[in-house]
Structures are given as C-alpha cells and as structure tokens.
Scaffold this motif. Structure first.
Motif, PDB file in Angstrom:
ATOM      1  N   GLN A 191      15.918   0.708  -3.146  1.00  0.00           N
ATOM      2  CA  GLN A 191      15.450   0.259  -1.823  1.00  0.00           C
ATOM      3  C   GLN A 191      14.614  -1.110  -1.849  1.00  0.00           C
ATOM      4  O   GLN A 191      14.777  -2.172  -1.024  1.00  0.00           O
ATOM      5  N   LEU A 192      13.820  -1.287  -3.018  1.00  0.00           N
ATOM      6  CA  LEU A 192      13.317  -2.269  -3.200  1.00  0.00           C
ATOM      7  C   LEU A 192      14.079  -3.751  -3.608  1.00  0.00           C
ATOM      8  O   LEU A 192      14.173  -4.913  -2.877  1.00  0.00           O
ATOM      9  N   GLY A 209       7.913  -1.228   3.580  1.00  0.00           N
ATOM     10  CA  GLY A 209       7.653  -0.131   3.273  1.00  0.00           C
ATOM     11  C   GLY A 209       7.635   1.087   4.064  1.00  0.00           C
ATOM     12  O   GLY A 209       7.746   2.384   3.572  1.00  0.00           O
ATOM     13  N   LYS A 210       6.939   0.675   5.473  1.00  0.00           N
ATOM     14  CA  LYS A 210       7.038   1.857   6.341  1.00  0.00           C
ATOM     15  C   LYS A 210       8.336   2.412   6.732  1.00  0.00           C
ATOM     16  O   LYS A 210       8.780   3.506   6.843  1.00  0.00           O
ATOM     17  N   ALA A 234      11.227   2.317   4.714  1.00  0.00           N
ATOM     18  CA  ALA A 234      11.597   2.961   3.667  1.00  0.00           C
ATOM     19  C   ALA A 234      10.743   4.377   3.096  1.00  0.00           C
ATOM     20  O   ALA A 234      11.409   4.906   2.340  1.00  0.00           O
ATOM     21  N   ARG A 235       9.715   4.250   3.823  1.00  0.00           N
ATOM     22  CA  ARG A 235       8.519   5.465   3.377  1.00  0.00           C
ATOM     23  C   ARG A 235       8.342   5.486   1.904  1.00  0.00           C
ATOM     24  O   ARG A 235       7.983   6.413   1.257  1.00  0.00           O
ATOM     25  N   GLN A 236       8.356   4.056   1.392  1.00  0.00           N
ATOM     26  CA  GLN A 236       7.591   3.914   0.074  1.00  0.00           C
ATOM     27  C   GLN A 236       6.747   2.794   0.224  1.00  0.00           C
ATOM     28  O   GLN A 236       7.146   1.714  -0.681  1.00  0.00           O
ATOM     29  N   PHE A 290       3.827   2.620  -1.446  1.00  0.00           N
ATOM     30  CA  PHE A 290       3.257   2.104  -2.790  1.00  0.00           C
ATOM     31  C   PHE A 290       4.272   1.305  -3.756  1.00  0.00           C
ATOM     32  O   PHE A 290       3.950   0.417  -4.406  1.00  0.00           O
ATOM     33  N   VAL A 291       5.608   1.515  -3.490  1.00  0.00           N
ATOM     34  CA  VAL A 291       6.465   0.601  -4.250  1.00  0.00           C
ATOM     35  C   VAL A 291       6.589  -0.555  -3.866  1.00  0.00           C
ATOM     36  O   VAL A 291       6.498  -1.738  -4.627  1.00  0.00           O
ATOM     37  N   THR A 323       3.193  -2.508  -4.696  1.00  0.00           N
ATOM     38  CA  THR A 323       3.277  -2.864  -6.201  1.00  0.00           C
ATOM     39  C   THR A 323       3.798  -4.061  -6.585  1.00  0.00           C
ATOM     40  O   THR A 323       3.426  -4.872  -7.336  1.00  0.00           O
TER      41      THR A 323
END
Length: 229
Positions: free
Chosen positions: A3-4, A186-187, A189-191, A193-194, A197
C-alpha cells in the motif's frame, strides 16, 4: 508495504510541496533577517525597538499558534480590506499562510544570525578600506559580503534544518504536503505507523542532503577566506 508503494506517487507530490514551502519560507526569512539585522546594526532607536519587539514576539509564541493566527486572522483581515473596496470574500491558501508564518518566525532567528556574523568582521578591515578610498559598494562586495557569508553559514544551516521540520506543522491547516497526505493515506490504508515511518525517512533524507550542501558551502567559503588572507 504494498500500500505504501501504491501511494508513493501521491507522497512524492506531497514531498515536492514540502520542499517548495521550505524554500520560499527560507527566502522570506532571509529577507526579513537581513532587514532586521540592518535595523539593529545601523538603524536608530525606533528601528532597533521594532526589531526587538519582532524577535521577542517570535520567541514567545509557538509556531503552531503563529500559523493559526496568520491563517485565520489573515483571511479575516483580507476579507475586511476587500469588503471596504466592495469586493467579495477571498481565501488565504494554506501554502501562503504557512509560508508567511514560517518566514516570519525564522526571519527573527536569522536577524540574530546575520547581526552576529556582521559583528564578527574585524572593524579594522572596513576602516582600512575606507582609508584606501574604496567605494562603499566595492567594500561591501569585496570585503564585507564574503566574510559575512562565511561567518553566517553555520547558523544559517541550523535555521534551515529546523525550518524544514517546521513545515510539518502546516498540515494542520489543510496543506496537502508530505505530512498531510501521509496522514490521509495512513488512515485510508489503516497503517499510520508505516506511512509516518516513511515520512520520518524522507525528512531525514532532506536534512542529510541539506547538511552535505551546507558543509560544502562552508568548506568553499572557508577556502576563499583563507586565500583572501
């Protein structure tokens, strides 16, 4: 990670906005810092007092509060002025508000950087140039400016590094910069932290590359100053 990678083009666009914001903010801060230093060095009592008020305000007000004041207060002021001329309401863009706020804040720090650099130049050099009959512009270009740049570069580099990090705060007023887009992605994809970072690594890359450039400039101007002697 997939996703990133999928959001990488969007984040790259946000990174360009962040870089552009930092550069134009630094340009404004440099202009304000030069004016502030000139007011402190060669100005009268009034200009010195105005510069002192300016630097005191910046030291006492948090960056976030300054950005919010300029964004919301600036819009209100613009609309009051436009209304007086019979024009409709206008909006201040987050980019413009962020540039004005960050430039205003770091102009105060550069005021002290430039003033300190100028005060480091030995007075005997300018007195000798005047005794030789050098034109004021020639004296500035040949004697004052090279040394001013050399003495100001370390402080200027530090201000730039902090200024780059301050651009992240502008995302709170809706700027679609690196931090703002990474937060949204991030919201989604629900990630978070990734994505944050990744933002951390990008900012580290900005500051690392910037430091290499300033290190090169300091070495170059140090050599120029050595040869001049």
């Amino acid at each position: 990670m997939e996703q990133l990678i999928a959001y990488a083009p969007l984040l790259a666009k946000g990174a360009l906005v962040t870089i552009a914001l930092a550069i134009v903010s630094l340009a404004l801060a440099t202009a304000l810092g030069a004016l502030g230093a000139a007011g402190k060095i060669g100005g009268g009592r009034i200009s010195n007092a105005l510069v002192q008020i300016y630097t005191t305000i910046v030291r006492g007000v948090p960056d976030l509060v300054m950005i919010l004041l300029i964004y919301f207060g600036g819009q209100r002021l613009v609309n009051v002025v436009m209304g007086a001329f019979g024009s409709g309401p206008l909006s201040v863009s987050p980019f413009l508000a962020g540039m004005l706020a960050i430039g205003f804040i770091y102009g105060a720090y550069l005021t002290e950087t430039f003033r300190g650099a100028y005060m480091t130049i030995p007075r005997g050099q300018t007195e000798a140039a005047q005794a030789l009959g050098l034109h004021s512009w020639t004296m500035v270009r040949k004697i004052i400016a090279p040394q001013l740049i050399r003495f100001a570069l370390p402080g200027y580099s530090n201000v730039w590094q902090v200024l780059v990090k301050s651009t992240a705060v502008v995302s709170v007023i809706g700027l679609q910069d690196l931090v703002g887009l990474a937060n949204d992605a991030g919201k989604t994809a629900r990630q978070p932290f990734v994505f944050f970072t990744a933002v951390l690594l990008v900012y580290l890359l900005f500051t690392f590359l910037s430091q290499q450039v300033f290190n090169w400039l300091e070495r170059r101007h140090a050599l120029v100053g050595h040869h001049a002697r």
